[in-house]
Design a protein around this motif. Structure first.
Motif, PDB file in Angstrom:
ATOM      1  N   LEU B 346      52.397   3.428 -63.706  1.00 11.36           N
ATOM      2  CA  LEU B 346      52.338   2.042 -63.244  1.00 11.36           C
ATOM      3  C   LEU B 346      53.258   1.897 -62.043  1.00 11.36           C
ATOM      4  O   LEU B 346      54.308   2.565 -61.967  1.00 11.36           O
ATOM      5  N   ASN B 347      52.892   1.007 -61.120  1.00  9.24           N
ATOM      6  CA  ASN B 347      53.746   0.688 -59.976  1.00  9.24           C
ATOM      7  C   ASN B 347      53.863  -0.825 -59.887  1.00  9.24           C
ATOM      8  O   ASN B 347      52.847  -1.519 -59.870  1.00  9.24           O
ATOM      9  N   GLU B 348      55.075  -1.289 -59.847  1.00  8.40           N
ATOM     10  CA  GLU B 348      55.283  -2.737 -59.760  1.00  8.40           C
ATOM     11  C   GLU B 348      56.040  -3.055 -58.477  1.00  8.40           C
ATOM     12  O   GLU B 348      57.123  -2.531 -58.232  1.00  8.40           O
ATOM     13  N   LEU B 349      55.465  -3.944 -57.687  1.00  8.24           N
ATOM     14  CA  LEU B 349      56.108  -4.389 -56.453  1.00  8.24           C
ATOM     15  C   LEU B 349      56.340  -5.889 -56.549  1.00  8.24           C
ATOM     16  O   LEU B 349      55.451  -6.640 -56.957  1.00  8.24           O
ATOM     17  N   ASN B 350      57.535  -6.306 -56.202  1.00 14.02           N
ATOM     18  CA  ASN B 350      57.856  -7.723 -56.255  1.00 14.02           C
ATOM     19  C   ASN B 350      58.689  -8.064 -55.035  1.00 14.02           C
ATOM     20  O   ASN B 350      59.692  -7.396 -54.757  1.00 14.02           O
ATOM     21  N   PHE B 351      58.280  -9.090 -54.325  1.00 14.97           N
ATOM     22  CA  PHE B 351      58.970  -9.489 -53.102  1.00 14.97           C
ATOM     23  C   PHE B 351      59.007 -11.010 -53.064  1.00 14.97           C
ATOM     24  O   PHE B 351      58.011 -11.667 -53.351  1.00 14.97           O
ATOM     25  N   ASN B 352      60.160 -11.572 -52.751  1.00 10.35           N
ATOM     26  CA  ASN B 352      60.213 -13.028 -52.623  1.00 10.35           C
ATOM     27  C   ASN B 352      61.262 -13.439 -51.612  1.00 10.35           C
ATOM     28  O   ASN B 352      62.223 -12.701 -51.343  1.00 10.35           O
ATOM     29  N   ALA B 353      61.052 -14.600 -51.034  1.00 11.97           N
ATOM     30  CA  ALA B 353      61.999 -15.152 -50.059  1.00 11.97           C
ATOM     31  C   ALA B 353      62.168 -16.630 -50.341  1.00 11.97           C
ATOM     32  O   ALA B 353      61.216 -17.316 -50.734  1.00 11.97           O
ATOM     33  N   SER B 354      63.391 -17.109 -50.170  1.00 10.27           N
ATOM     34  CA  SER B 354      63.645 -18.523 -50.438  1.00 10.27           C
ATOM     35  C   SER B 354      64.457 -19.146 -49.316  1.00 10.27           C
ATOM     36  O   SER B 354      65.190 -18.458 -48.593  1.00 10.27           O
ATOM     37  N   TYR B 355      64.316 -20.452 -49.201  1.00  8.44           N
ATOM     38  CA  TYR B 355      65.144 -21.229 -48.277  1.00  8.44           C
ATOM     39  C   TYR B 355      65.648 -22.455 -49.027  1.00  8.44           C
ATOM     40  O   TYR B 355      64.873 -23.147 -49.701  1.00  8.44           O
ATOM     41  N   TYR B 357      67.953 -26.011 -48.452  1.00  5.80           N
ATOM     42  CA  TYR B 357      68.639 -26.909 -47.540  1.00  5.80           C
ATOM     43  C   TYR B 357      69.673 -27.712 -48.315  1.00  5.80           C
ATOM     44  O   TYR B 357      69.353 -28.331 -49.339  1.00  5.80           O
ATOM     45  N   ASP B 358      70.889 -27.671 -47.816  1.00  6.60           N
ATOM     46  CA  ASP B 358      71.969 -28.462 -48.396  1.00  6.60           C
ATOM     47  C   ASP B 358      72.179 -28.154 -49.880  1.00  6.60           C
ATOM     48  O   ASP B 358      72.591 -29.023 -50.641  1.00  6.60           O
ATOM     49  N   GLN B 359      71.862 -26.973 -50.281  1.00 11.08           N
ATOM     50  CA  GLN B 359      72.009 -26.521 -51.668  1.00 11.08           C
ATOM     51  C   GLN B 359      71.275 -27.448 -52.634  1.00 11.08           C
ATOM     52  O   GLN B 359      71.653 -27.588 -53.795  1.00 11.08           O
ATOM     53  N   THR B 360      70.216 -28.057 -52.139  1.00 10.76           N
ATOM     54  CA  THR B 360      69.528 -29.086 -52.924  1.00 10.76           C
ATOM     55  C   THR B 360      68.005 -28.913 -52.911  1.00 10.76           C
ATOM     56  O   THR B 360      67.368 -28.963 -53.955  1.00 10.76           O
ATOM     57  N   TRP B 361      67.453 -28.739 -51.723  1.00  7.41           N
ATOM     58  CA  TRP B 361      65.998 -28.670 -51.579  1.00  7.41           C
ATOM     59  C   TRP B 361      65.589 -27.216 -51.371  1.00  7.41           C
ATOM     60  O   TRP B 361      66.057 -26.588 -50.430  1.00  7.41           O
ATOM     61  N   GLY B 362      64.730 -26.711 -52.230  1.00  9.26           N
ATOM     62  CA  GLY B 362      64.404 -25.298 -52.152  1.00  9.26           C
ATOM     63  C   GLY B 362      62.917 -25.009 -52.048  1.00  9.26           C
ATOM     64  O   GLY B 362      62.086 -25.717 -52.638  1.00  9.26           O
ATOM     65  N   LEU B 363      62.593 -23.992 -51.289  1.00  6.26           N
ATOM     66  CA  LEU B 363      61.230 -23.473 -51.202  1.00  6.26           C
ATOM     67  C   LEU B 363      61.299 -21.966 -51.411  1.00  6.26           C
ATOM     68  O   LEU B 363      62.118 -21.283 -50.786  1.00  6.26           O
ATOM     69  N   THR B 364      60.445 -21.450 -52.266  1.00 10.44           N
ATOM     70  CA  THR B 364      60.418 -20.005 -52.516  1.00 10.44           C
ATOM     71  C   THR B 364      58.968 -19.537 -52.529  1.00 10.44           C
ATOM     72  O   THR B 364      58.101 -20.209 -53.105  1.00 10.44           O
ATOM     73  N   GLY B 365      58.751 -18.407 -51.913  1.00 14.82           N
ATOM     74  CA  GLY B 365      57.437 -17.785 -51.966  1.00 14.82           C
ATOM     75  C   GLY B 365      57.582 -16.336 -52.400  1.00 14.82           C
ATOM     76  O   GLY B 365      58.518 -15.652 -51.975  1.00 14.82           O
ATOM     77  N   GLY B 366      56.688 -15.879 -53.241  1.00 12.00           N
ATOM     78  CA  GLY B 366      56.803 -14.510 -53.724  1.00 12.00           C
ATOM     79  C   GLY B 366      55.444 -13.833 -53.840  1.00 12.00           C
ATOM     80  O   GLY B 366      54.416 -14.496 -54.046  1.00 12.00           O
ATOM     81  N   TYR B 367      55.471 -12.534 -53.682  1.00 15.79           N
ATOM     82  CA  TYR B 367      54.272 -11.721 -53.883  1.00 15.79           C
ATOM     83  C   TYR B 367      54.554 -10.744 -55.016  1.00 15.79           C
ATOM     84  O   TYR B 367      55.657 -10.185 -55.105  1.00 15.79           O
ATOM     85  N   PHE B 368      53.584 -10.525 -55.873  1.00 15.68           N
ATOM     86  CA  PHE B 368      53.756  -9.541 -56.945  1.00 15.68           C
ATOM     87  C   PHE B 368      52.505  -8.674 -57.049  1.00 15.68           C
ATOM     88  O   PHE B 368      51.386  -9.123 -56.771  1.00 15.68           O
ATOM     89  N   SER B 369      52.729  -7.453 -57.442  1.00 13.84           N
ATOM     90  CA  SER B 369      51.594  -6.534 -57.575  1.00 13.84           C
ATOM     91  C   SER B 369      51.934  -5.477 -58.618  1.00 13.84           C
ATOM     92  O   SER B 369      53.019  -4.900 -58.604  1.00 13.84           O
ATOM     93  N   THR B 370      50.999  -5.262 -59.526  1.00 15.46           N
ATOM     94  CA  THR B 370      51.108  -4.139 -60.455  1.00 15.46           C
ATOM     95  C   THR B 370      49.844  -3.304 -60.289  1.00 15.46           C
ATOM     96  O   THR B 370      48.730  -3.833 -60.366  1.00 15.46           O
ATOM     97  N   THR B 371      50.037  -2.037 -60.023  1.00 14.99           N
ATOM     98  CA  THR B 371      48.902  -1.127 -59.937  1.00 14.99           C
ATOM     99  C   THR B 371      49.196   0.073 -60.824  1.00 14.99           C
ATOM    100  O   THR B 371      50.343   0.294 -61.227  1.00 14.99           O
ATOM    101  N   GLY B 372      48.179   0.851 -61.114  1.00 13.74           N
ATOM    102  CA  GLY B 372      48.421   2.022 -61.938  1.00 13.74           C
ATOM    103  C   GLY B 372      47.167   2.823 -62.162  1.00 13.74           C
ATOM    104  O   GLY B 372      46.064   2.452 -61.722  1.00 13.74           O
ATOM    105  N   SER B 373      47.342   3.917 -62.850  1.00 12.07           N
ATOM    106  CA  SER B 373      46.201   4.782 -63.155  1.00 12.07           C
ATOM    107  C   SER B 373      45.324   4.086 -64.198  1.00 12.07           C
ATOM    108  O   SER B 373      45.818   3.417 -65.108  1.00 12.07           O
TER     109      SER B 373
END
Lengths: 130, 445
Positions: B346-355, B357-373
């Motif tokens: 199995l191969n698991e890839l996980n990537f995410n980024a967040s922003y 503002y003012d330690q209050t308003w947050g946006l996060t986007g992420g990509y995930f993928s599991t592949t395998g035989s």
């Protein structure tokens, strides 16, 4: 003779001016606005600038001129309490440059602010907190 | 917890009875859930939640939070009388793109379900000099059951090694990587909250929660010069009786010998920004039948990296990434006719980024993928473990800062999360039927 006196006068006045400037450029040249940002980046995790608000470190409201270890409601390290430091601009500058050298065994886990200009900005900002 | 990919089903090798087993294993996941910022830590240290956590709410740690954790949760403001107790509630509403026939879970409808996700009590904080704990007990509203949740009990010391500050410590914990200080591994990865009432992919590496709550492990770690992190340890299965006493289902089988865990990391904190890279490994041999028989072997190895821009804390950005490769030798599943192939991966890839503002308003986007035989027996109709998709989240955290109302007692995060699947359990067609909208309110005090 007159020429020699003029040279001496000039040298003395240059020296005094230099000393005065040297004293002032390290601190008075700081920009409090930049200092506020530098404070937010380097110090605000552990220090508040609100009067009476202690965090991991003591409040830095009116810290310039304050005696070290003098906030009653904060638990200082023994070395800090025994340091007898009065927080002049020079002392703050030395301390935030090399905290562990100025107060060996103190609690502040901070490696130091390397750039003299950054320190001057922070001190200029702290000087506005009264 | 029927959560997102980071806390999805146990590893595919223990899927024994088709979808029913998958479902029960997913439910088992509720035993250990991601944990969060704890106000008792803030009360103990005098710090704001925002000092330790990106966005003023857990679990994404800042460098200060990393050091606090590695220091054994024992750093304090030096005053007496701090009580190491916290509590937490999370309620939610879940909508899936298509209805779930028979209900999203027992006692729930086929769609648009509101629930109490969890109510937790924590013993969290300093217990003695250099000694602290993070022990969570959780009532799951979906399971209608209480169980021991995340557990990490630490002893740590500060010393000088080679002229550099060094932290060394030991951790007694119940999930490999729950003790990790970085924000990249599955136990603490994004999403930090997810629906217990939505379908999630069946296959995931063992390191992604496969042993969560089922084991007890002791690891030893060192953090040298604020930069090099190394850890090694071993885990063993808890007995059926112990699991039963703790309210945890005995579903994962038994480790036939102690599983080994190791971790290496490099961390560079420049105050304004910081980054880390790391390697992680888990080697386990899991015997499905506690009474004996062959085992399935899992060899997980992963690489991870993170970056944070903190600046003045007004504009904060983070990036976290991990990749885990798992080698499987399915002696038990193969013998039982539950797998066609003896070996797989199995191969698991996980990537995410967040922003934030003012330690209050947050946006996060992420990509995930599991592949395998592929394996036509192990992975059901499609014969493939592959799943992939995106997760987007917007959240609002009004408290947790220095000047916040009733700080540090009052803590709240409101969030809206959307998970969309490109592929789900090996199929692309109708994968979008599992797309999930998750609205949550999260309280801690």
């Amino acid at each position: 003779m007159h020429g020699r006196q003029s040279i001496w006068k000039g040298l003395i006045s240059l020296t005094i001016t230099g000393l005065l400037l040297g004293n002032s450029t390290s601190h008075a040249a700081g920009d409090p606005k930049l200092g506020a940002d530098m404070f937010a980046q380097e110090c605000s995790e552990c220090h508040s600038v609100k009067e009476g608000k202690n965090k991991k470190g003591p409040s830095l409201f009116a810290v310039v001129g304050r005696k070290a270890g003098s906030i009653a409601d904060f638990v200082y390290s023994e070395p800090m309490k025994q340091s007898a430091i009065s927080w002049s601009a020079d002392k703050i500058d030395a301390y935030i440059a090399h905290p562990r050298q100025v107060v060996p065994g103190g609690k502040m886990k901070y490696d130091g602010l390397e750039e003299e200009k950054d320190r001057a900005d922070v001190i200029a900002y702290l000087s506005t907190l009264r | 917890m029927l959560s997102g990919p980071n806390y999805g089903c146990r590893q595919a090798g223990i899927v024994r009875h088709g979808l029913t087993a998958v479902f029960s294993l997913l439910l088992f996941g509720t035993a250990v859930q991601p944990a969060h910022a704890l106000p008792s830590f803030a009360r103990q240290t005098g710090q704001d939640c925002a000092a330790c956590h990106v966005g003023a709410f857990g679990p994404q740690l800042t460098p200060y939070g990393i050091r606090f954790k590695l220091g054994g949760y024992s750093d304090s403001d030096g005053k007496d009388g701090h009580v190491p107790l916290s509590a937490m509630l999370r309620g939610s509403w879940t909508h899936t793109r298509t209805d779930q026939a028979g209900g999203a879970a027992p006692h729930y409808g086929s769609n648009d379900n509101a629930t109490l996700d969890e109510a937790s009590i924590f013993i969290a904080g300093r217990l003695a000099d250099n000694f602290g704990a993070f022990v969570q007990t959780t009532y799951s509203g979906v399971d209608r059951a209480t169980s021991l949740d995340n557990t990490d009990i630490r002893y740590a010391r500060q010393l000088t090694l080679g002229g550099k500050d060094t932290t060394i410590g030991i951790s007694l914990n119940n999930n490999p990587a729950i003790q990790d200080p970085f924000n990249t591994l599955p136990a603490w990865g994004f999403p930090y909250a997810s629906s217990d009432l939505a379908p999630t992919p069946a296959a995931a590496p063992l390191l992604n929660g496969g042993l969560a709550g089922q084991v007890a492990g002791l690891t030893a770690y060192g953090f040298w010069n604020d930069s090099i992190y190394a850890e090694v340890g071993a885990y063993n299965s808890l007995s059926s009786g112990t699991l039963n006493w703790m309210g945890i289902s005995d579903d994962a089988g038994e480790l036939s010998h102690p599983a080994t865990y190791w971790r290496l990391g490099f961390f560079n904190d420049m105050k304004k920004q910081n980054w880390s890279v790391g390697l992680v490994g888990l080697n386990a041999s899991l015997q499905p039948d506690r009474n004996g028989g062959p085992s399935n072997k899992y060899n997980d190895i992963g690489v991870d990296a993170s970056y944070q821009f903190l600046g003045t804390r007004q504009h904060v950005g983070t990036v976290n990434a991990r990749y885990i490769h798992e080698y499987q030798t399915r002696n038990a599943s193969f013998d039982a006719g539950e797998a066609t192939n003896l070996k797989g991966s199995l191969n698991e890839l996980n990537f995410n980024a967040s922003y934030y503002y003012d330690q209050t308003w947050g946006l996060t986007g992420g990509y995930f993928s599991t592949t395998g035989s592929s394996d036509p027996t192990l992975y059901g109709p499609s014969g493939s473990p592959d799943s992939s998709g995106y997760i987007f989240q917007a959240d609002w955290t009004p408290f947790g800062k220095e000047s916040s109302w009733h700080a540090p007692w009052a803590n709240l995060r409101l969030g809206l999360q959307y998970t969309m699947y490109n592929k789900f359990d090996g199929t692309s067609s109708n994968a979008g039927d599992n797309d999930t909208t998750y609205l949550f309110a999260w309280l801690a005090f």
